[in-house]
Write a protein that holds these residues in place. Structure first.
Motif, PDB file in Angstrom:
ATOM      1  N   SER A  42       1.659   5.219 -10.800  1.00 51.78           N
ATOM      2  CA  SER A  42       2.839   5.022 -10.595  1.00 51.78           C
ATOM      3  C   SER A  42       2.126   3.933  -8.663  1.00 51.78           C
ATOM      4  N   LEU A  43       2.956   2.861  -9.794  1.00 55.24           N
ATOM      5  CA  LEU A  43       2.767   0.948  -8.627  1.00 55.24           C
ATOM      6  C   LEU A  43       3.954   0.431  -7.874  1.00 55.24           C
ATOM      7  N   LYS A  44       4.800   1.775  -7.760  1.00 54.10           N
ATOM      8  CA  LYS A  44       6.032   1.210  -6.941  1.00 54.10           C
ATOM      9  C   LYS A  44       5.397   1.113  -5.351  1.00 54.10           C
ATOM     10  N   GLN A  45       4.890   1.191  -4.756  1.00 51.66           N
ATOM     11  CA  GLN A  45       4.619   1.055  -3.697  1.00 51.66           C
ATOM     12  C   GLN A  45       3.354  -0.088  -3.474  1.00 51.66           C
ATOM     13  N   ILE A  46       3.214  -0.913  -4.685  1.00 52.95           N
ATOM     14  CA  ILE A  46       1.534  -2.109  -4.590  1.00 52.95           C
ATOM     15  C   ILE A  46       2.078  -3.128  -4.304  1.00 52.95           C
ATOM     16  N   SER A  47       1.404  -4.115  -3.441  1.00 52.20           N
ATOM     17  CA  SER A  47       1.639  -5.509  -3.455  1.00 52.20           C
ATOM     18  C   SER A  47       1.718  -6.212  -4.217  1.00 52.20           C
ATOM     19  N   THR A  48       1.741  -7.848  -4.512  1.00 55.45           N
ATOM     20  CA  THR A  48       1.651  -8.530  -5.576  1.00 55.45           C
ATOM     21  C   THR A  48      -0.381  -8.951  -5.277  1.00 55.45           C
TER      22      THR A  48
END
Length: 228
Positions: A166-172
């Motif tokens: 899951s990449l919900k908290q990921i930055s650009t």
């Protein structure tokens, strides 16, 4: 099963845009980034993807033995050889800045280095006995602490399960690293040269991580011995 609720309907394309990380464009036909890292012929002369050895299976070109004498190898020389076929001038400018500012360390910082070697140690792997692609992906994923915390469970001794994350908290920047890792491991385009070259999209640290991972993929773990 598709991750898209609207899969197969007229709204599928809209949903794809809604779930994308901001500033990244939808994948489309065009320049395939991984062709640049491996073949003398460039994108026009070779359709090969990143592979385990330094031989291109399509055009049979064998990359020069740059690392045969480590005392004479320079970071700038590796950069020039690996990316000399690319014609994107913004990308070239960033490469020049990166090579000019190289201080003898391939890792971003001590935390990145510690995370990387902890993974190698915990999996009881010898750095010279596993594929350069695997090393490059570990190098990428451990460069960003948030990304690593999200994807650590997807790392296996025989590969990576990018579908179970899951990449919900990921930055650009973290998203760019994730897409580069997928590109190297799967051989399918997930990020483009124009995106990597964009200073407003990818900062200098992330750019360094992506470039050094590309060098690892092509030249192997001897890259870690480069100090000048």
């Amino acid at each position: 099963m598709s991750k898209l609720f609207m899969y197969g309907t007229s709204l599928e394309g809209i949903e794809q845009l809604m779930v994308m990380v901001p500033n990244f464009q939808p994948r489309r036909s065009g320049v395939v980034i991984n062709n640049y890292f491996n073949c003398e012929g460039g994108v026009k002369g070779c359709n090969s993807v990143i592979n385990f050895s330094n031989r291109c299976n399509d055009c049979e070109y064998i990359h020069s033995s740059f690392l045969s004498n480590m005392d004479k190898v320079r970071y700038k020389g590796l950069i020039n050889e690996c990316f000399r076929k690319i014609r994107n001038y913004s990308f070239k400018d960033r490469l020049k800045h990166l090579s000019d500012s190289f201080k003898g360390e391939v890792f971003l910082n001590s935390n990145h280095k510690e995370r990387f070697y902890c993974v190698i140690y915990e999996q009881d792997l010898h750095i010279y006995d596993i594929s350069s692609r695997y090393i490059a992906v570990i190098f990428l994923l451990t460069s960003d602490e948030t990304l690593w915390n999200l994807l650590e469970h997807t790392v296996k001794p025989n590969g990576f399960d990018f579908n179970k994350c899951s990449l919900k908290q990921i930055s650009t920047e973290g998203y760019a690293i994730y897409q580069m890792a997928k590109t190297i491991w799967t051989g399918k385009e997930s990020i483009e040269i124009s995106e990597i070259a964009d200073v407003d999209l990818i900062d200098d640290k992330t750019f360094k991580t992506i470039i050094n991972a590309s060098l690892i993929t092509r030249y192997g773990t001897d890259i870690f011995l480069i100090t000048k």
